[in-house]
Motif scaffolding. Structure first.
Motif, mmCIF file in Angstrom:
data_model
loop_
_atom_site.group_PDB
_atom_site.id
_atom_site.type_symbol
_atom_site.label_atom_id
_atom_site.label_comp_id
_atom_site.label_asym_id
_atom_site.label_seq_id
_atom_site.Cartn_x
_atom_site.Cartn_y
_atom_site.Cartn_z
ATOM 1 N N GLU A 1 0.849 -1.188 0.000
ATOM 2 C CA GLU A 1 0.000 0.000 0.000
ATOM 3 C C GLU A 1 0.886 1.240 0.000
ATOM 4 O O GLU A 1 1.806 1.354 0.810
ATOM 5 C CB GLU A 1 -0.907 0.009 1.225
ATOM 6 N N VAL B 1 1.686 -6.186 1.143
ATOM 7 C CA VAL B 1 0.497 -6.975 0.847
ATOM 8 C C VAL B 1 0.962 -8.253 0.154
ATOM 9 O O VAL B 1 1.798 -8.201 -0.757
ATOM 10 C CB VAL B 1 -0.451 -6.169 -0.076
ATOM 11 N N SER B 2 0.407 -9.387 0.546
ATOM 12 C CA SER B 2 0.776 -10.649 -0.091
ATOM 13 C C SER B 2 0.234 -10.692 -1.518
ATOM 14 O O SER B 2 -0.778 -10.043 -1.825
ATOM 15 C CB SER B 2 0.225 -11.830 0.700
ATOM 16 N N GLU C 1 -1.462 -12.962 -2.876
ATOM 17 C CA GLU C 1 -2.831 -13.476 -2.815
ATOM 18 C C GLU C 1 -3.803 -12.349 -2.451
ATOM 19 O O GLU C 1 -4.876 -12.218 -3.053
ATOM 20 C CB GLU C 1 -2.943 -14.613 -1.784
ATOM 21 N N GLU C 2 -3.424 -11.540 -1.467
ATOM 22 C CA GLU C 2 -4.268 -10.419 -1.049
ATOM 23 C C GLU C 2 -4.389 -9.401 -2.193
ATOM 24 O O GLU C 2 -5.458 -8.849 -2.437
ATOM 25 C CB GLU C 2 -3.665 -9.753 0.195
ATOM 26 N N PHE C 3 -3.296 -9.182 -2.923
ATOM 27 C CA PHE C 3 -3.317 -8.269 -4.064
ATOM 28 C C PHE C 3 -4.305 -8.762 -5.119
ATOM 29 O O PHE C 3 -5.094 -7.992 -5.656
ATOM 30 C CB PHE C 3 -1.919 -8.127 -4.670
ATOM 31 N N GLU D 1 -6.906 -10.717 -4.671
ATOM 32 C CA GLU D 1 -8.271 -10.590 -4.154
ATOM 33 C C GLU D 1 -8.755 -9.157 -4.292
ATOM 34 O O GLU D 1 -9.884 -8.911 -4.708
ATOM 35 C CB GLU D 1 -8.324 -11.012 -2.674
ATOM 36 N N GLU D 2 -7.894 -8.171 -3.956
ATOM 37 C CA GLU D 2 -8.282 -6.770 -4.060
ATOM 38 C C GLU D 2 -8.516 -6.391 -5.510
ATOM 39 O O GLU D 2 -9.426 -5.637 -5.824
ATOM 40 C CB GLU D 2 -7.208 -5.866 -3.447
#
Length: 162
Positions: free
Chosen positions: A99, A150-151, A153-155, A157-158
């Motif tokens: 971020e 940010v992982s 995977e999280e990236f 998902e976002e």
């Protein structure tokens, strides 16, 4: 056109301010075309010349969706406004996301491939991409601005939510 090798961190060229472009010629046009091909092949939306080993103030941004490719030679940020925090990645840092807070609005003066001066105004994600590439030209890496990592995977998902 040629797909070039992208310089990955760590490499001194990524943290060294790039030199102004003084010659607007066929060689510059070919470099811009090669940068575009390289960016597309790497699935990026922006690329700065230092990322392909050329320490010159040249950057491109392509927001896709039928928009014109932005070619910035010797760009200078002349105005900013607002702020937002969004996740960024970088072709020179594969698999790394974080971020970053940046201005929501940016106004830039730059030259095109023929040396003609122009102004560009952008907001939101386009403004973010432009600022990210101009930072590269100033030897500034997005990792120096990360608020929170940010992982991948999280990236992803976002990205699906947007």
């Amino acid at each position: 056109m040629t797909v070039l090798k992208i310089v990955e961190h760590p490499n001194d060229i990524l943290t060294t301010p790039a030199a102004d472009v003084t010659e607007f010629n066929e060689e510059l046009g070919k470099l811009l075309d090669d940068m575009y091909e390289t960016m597309v092949a790497a699935d990026g939306i922006g690329l700065a010349a230092p990322q392909i080993g050329v320490s010159k103030r040249i950057a491109i941004v392509d927001m896709g969706e039928g928009q014109e490719v932005i070619e910035m030679i010797n760009p200078q940020v002349v105005a900013i406004g607002g702020k937002e925090v969004e996740v960024e990645g970088c072709l020179s840092f594969p698999g790394l996301y974080g971020e970053v807070e940046r201005p929501y609005y940016v106004k830039v003066e730059a030259e095109d491939r023929d040396g003609n001066l122009y102004e560009l105004e952008a907001e939101d994600y386009e403004a973010r991409a432009i600022q990210h590439e101009i930072d590269h030209l100033n030897g500034i890496l997005f990792t120096s601005k990360i608020i929170r990592y940010v992982s991948p995977e999280e990236f992803m998902e976002e990205g699906e939510e947007q």
